[in-house]
Design an enzyme around this catalytic site. Structure first.
Site, PDB file in Angstrom:
ATOM      1  N   GLY A  97       1.070  -1.134   0.083  1.00  0.00           N
ATOM      2  CA  GLY A  97      -0.050   0.047  -0.075  1.00  0.00           C
ATOM      3  C   GLY A  97       0.655   1.230   0.277  1.00  0.00           C
ATOM      4  CG  ASP A 258       5.310  -3.614  -4.688  1.00  0.00           C
ATOM      5  OD1 ASP A 258       5.851  -4.408  -4.647  1.00  0.00           O
ATOM      6  OD2 ASP A 258       5.548  -2.837  -4.692  1.00  0.00           O
ATOM      7  CG  ASN A 259       7.305  -0.859  -7.796  1.00  0.00           C
ATOM      8  OD1 ASN A 259       7.139  -0.564  -6.928  1.00  0.00           O
ATOM      9  ND2 ASN A 259       8.341  -1.809  -7.416  1.00  0.00           N
TER      10      ASN A 259
HETATM   11  P1  AMP Z   1       9.050   1.357  -3.573  1.00  0.00           P
HETATM   12  O1  AMP Z   1      10.186   0.951  -3.024  1.00  0.00           O
HETATM   13  O2  AMP Z   1       8.503   2.368  -4.243  1.00  0.00           O
HETATM   14  O3  AMP Z   1       8.101   0.504  -4.844  1.00  0.00           O
HETATM   15  O4  AMP Z   1       7.684   0.339  -2.661  1.00  0.00           O
HETATM   16  C1  AMP Z   1       7.220  -0.350  -1.980  1.00  0.00           C
HETATM   17  C2  AMP Z   1       6.519  -0.114  -0.369  1.00  0.00           C
HETATM   18  O5  AMP Z   1       7.320   0.127   0.637  1.00  0.00           O
HETATM   19  C3  AMP Z   1       5.462   0.573  -0.860  1.00  0.00           C
HETATM   20  O6  AMP Z   1       4.785   0.284   0.145  1.00  0.00           O
HETATM   21  C4  AMP Z   1       5.728   2.383  -0.287  1.00  0.00           C
HETATM   22  O7  AMP Z   1       4.365   2.356   0.181  1.00  0.00           O
HETATM   23  C5  AMP Z   1       6.772   1.934   0.713  1.00  0.00           C
HETATM   24  N1  AMP Z   1       7.540   2.567   0.950  1.00  0.00           N
HETATM   25  C6  AMP Z   1       8.636   2.658   0.473  1.00  0.00           C
HETATM   26  N2  AMP Z   1       9.800   3.688   1.277  1.00  0.00           N
HETATM   27  C7  AMP Z   1       9.054   3.638   2.544  1.00  0.00           C
HETATM   28  C8  AMP Z   1       8.735   5.520   3.398  1.00  0.00           C
HETATM   29  N3  AMP Z   1       9.768   5.930   3.391  1.00  0.00           N
HETATM   30  N4  AMP Z   1       8.109   5.379   4.577  1.00  0.00           N
HETATM   31  C9  AMP Z   1       7.080   5.145   4.468  1.00  0.00           C
HETATM   32  N5  AMP Z   1       6.931   3.444   3.183  1.00  0.00           N
HETATM   33  C10 AMP Z   1       7.393   3.763   2.579  1.00  0.00           C
HETATM   34 MG    MG Z   2       6.898   0.830  -5.180  1.00  0.00          MG
END
Ligand code: AMP
Ligand code: MG
Length: 529
Positions: A97, A258-259
């Site tokens: 999420g 999720d990406n």
């Molecule tokens: P991502 O690496 O951008 O694809 O993120 C993967 C998951 O980690 C997603 O659910 C993001 O919302 C969560 N996430 C990544 N960085 C943060 C952060 N600094 N604070 C909270 N959630 C994060």
């Molecule tokens: Mg992501």
């Protein structure tokens, strides 16, 4: 906190719809972004605003800055944090999420398309899992640069409407860094992971699938099995996207489900990078130890991700009547879906071969010529972008040599020549087996033919598919480091160059030059926008 966030009624502010929130109860939580203490704009995208029907004058207003920093909510909006699951590096995570994002709402753009407007880095949400919900300035600007570069390259992508500093300090491995928020525009934020979340809940997967069809692939609604048609459409969109990525040397770096979007747009620019020295095994991400998301693995990984998507649709499809009027049942559906999924590889190969033919200026795909060129690049560790661009100039030079009455020397011995039309290419390819290169050039020029008009047209066509300017890693890094230290000039300059990746302009040589191999070989990218 949420009650104290004011709303805006400023003239020109966009009116945001809440279609997702209305239709997809159970797949989000209402959530307001956190206010920023001292917002300051770094970059605003007036061209995109105009395309979205947002008044460009409003874009530069204090109200807009307040919105883009999460401090103010446009009147009537119901911001939310979206729920999704996902396979990360192959392992299933049931609850991910928006941990640092808020979907403000949707606009209908000038083309009549519904587009999401979301903030990234706007504070912790119920999905933050211990994270701070914030984003650092460097990664925000990286997403801005890379997304806008991809758009200029004609590759489907989410886009950046604004990057603002929050005035807060955030803490990352490297130490304290300035906080920032990215305003992201997407044709939707539906991910394979959204479906993986929904299928494990009561009564939402059917609404989600119907929503995705209506929003992205309305023609699928008329198919005998709309869910199979949805899968087919997503397979096609993603085969196109991956062929596009491969054509420009883009490595996403974290192709978790999720990406992976349902729309076929590139999303979540984290540890991504463009390769320079061509090698299918290239990995830049510091967390991709096994090379799962290496450049050459991207097509196979996308097919794997699409299989996870297909699994979420089996139950819906199985209930639909088959040829005998009875429900099709899971076995028949799985068979149909496997066939569609297996079609991904063939469709991808077809698109990839077409793209390579275009990049080589060939009328028809020619696997021997394309494999031959890629092997030359790989064995010499040559710069992918530079080599294809140098190659593009050759046909017009051959035409010029030809009309000057000289022997076309490209196929001759490499000594005793002053003006070899392939000189620039030879320089980029670097030292290596000269005979192999000459043999390849001879075959390629033979395939091009010798009609001067056609040769000139080939150069023009090749230069329209082989970019000269891409976001080179050392330049991106240089821009982000400077911006983090307070100087945004290199970022702005790079962004302006990347807005037109096709047309060579004077004075921009350094943007077209690969980093020294030692730099690229040690280059590592990190997650944690
Ligand atoms: P991502 O690496 O951008 O694809 O993120 C993967 C998951 O980690 C997603 O659910 C993001 O919302 C969560 N996430 C990544 N960085 C943060 C952060 N600094 N604070 C909270 N959630 C994060
Ligand atoms: Mg992501």
């Amino acid at each position: 906190m949420t009650e104290t966030v004011p709303s805006t009624t400023a003239v020109g502010a966009p009116t945001l719809d809440d279609g997702y929130a209305r239709d997809l109860d159970g797949l989000y939580v209402p959530w307001r972004p956190s206010p920023a203490p001292a917002p300051a704009a770094v970059r605003l995208n007036t061209e995109l605003a105009d395309d979205l029907g947002i008044d460009p004058r409003w874009l530069g207003s204090p109200e807009a800055l307040a919105v883009f920093s999460g401090s103010v909510i446009p009147d009537g909006t119901r911001p939310i944090a979206q729920a999704y699951a996902g396979h990360q590096f192959g392992g299933f995570v049931p609850m991910l999420g928006d941990g640092r994002a808020a979907l403000l709402g949707e606009v209908i753009d000038r083309g009549g398309r519904r587009r999401d407007i979301a903030l990234k880095g706007s504070g912790a949400t119920p999905f933050s899992r211990g994270g701070d919900g914030k984003a650092a300035l460097g990664p925000v600007l990286r997403e801005y640069l890379l997304g806008e570069a991809m758009h200029a390259l004609g590759i489907p992508t989410t886009r950046a409407l604004a990057a603002v500093r929050t005035g807060e300090t955030v803490f990352r491995d490297a130490g304290p860094v300035p906080g920032a928020v990215l305003t992201r525009v997407a044709s939707s934020h539906l991910r394979v992971g959204t479906f993986e979340f929904a299928v494990r809940r009561e009564g939402v997967i059917d609404r989600l699938a119907d929503y995705a069809i209506a929003r992205h692939y309305p023609e699928a609604a008329d198919a005998a099995d709309p869910y199979l048609a949805l899968l087919r459409a997503v397979v096609e969109a993603q085969a196109r996207l991956i062929a596009d990525w491969m054509g420009v040397g883009f490595i996403h770096g974290v192709m978790n489900t999720d990406n992976t979007t349902i729309s076929g747009e590139t999303i979540d620019y984290g540890p991504c990078a463009f390769l320079e020295a061509y090698d299918p095994r290239t990995v830049f991400s510091s967390i991709d130890h096994g090379g799962r998301y290496a450049f050459g693995n991207q097509p196979a990984i996308m097919q794997w991700n699409l299989s996870r998507f297909a699994e979420t649709l089996v139950g819906l499809s199985a209930q639909l009547p088959g040829p005998n009027g009875e429900p099709k049942g899971p076995d028949a559906v799985i068979e149909e879906m496997i066939e569609v999924l297996n079609g991904f590889a063939g469709r991808y190969a077809e698109l990839r071969n077409r793209n390579l033919a275009d990049k080589l200026g060939l009328d028809d795909p020619d696997p021997t010529l394309t494999e031959g060129f890629l092997t030359l690049l790989e064995t010499r560790g040559a710069d992918h972008t530079g080599a294809f661009r140098a190659l593009s100039a050759i046909p017009a030079r051959l035409a010029a040599v030809d009309s000057a009455g000289a022997e076309a020397p490209v196929t001759g011995p490499t000594t005793d020549r002053v003006d070899d039309p392939a000189d620039a290419l030879r320089t980029i390819l670097g030292p290596g087996d000269t005979a192999a290169l000459d043999a390849w050039l001879a075959d390629w020029t033979a395939a091009l033919g010798d009609a001067p008009d056609r040769l000139r047209a080939r150069t023009a066509a090749m230069q329209a598919v082989n970019p000269i300017y891409i976001p080179r890693n050392h330049l991106v890094e240089e821009a982000l480091t400077a911006a983090t230290a307070g100087d945004t000039q290199p970022f702005t300059a790079l962004l302006d160059v990347l807005a037109d990746p096709w047309t060579e302009r004077p004075g921009l040589d350094r943007y077209a030059t690969a980093a020294p191999v030692e730099v690229t070989a040690c280059y590592r990218t990190f997650c944690g926008t």
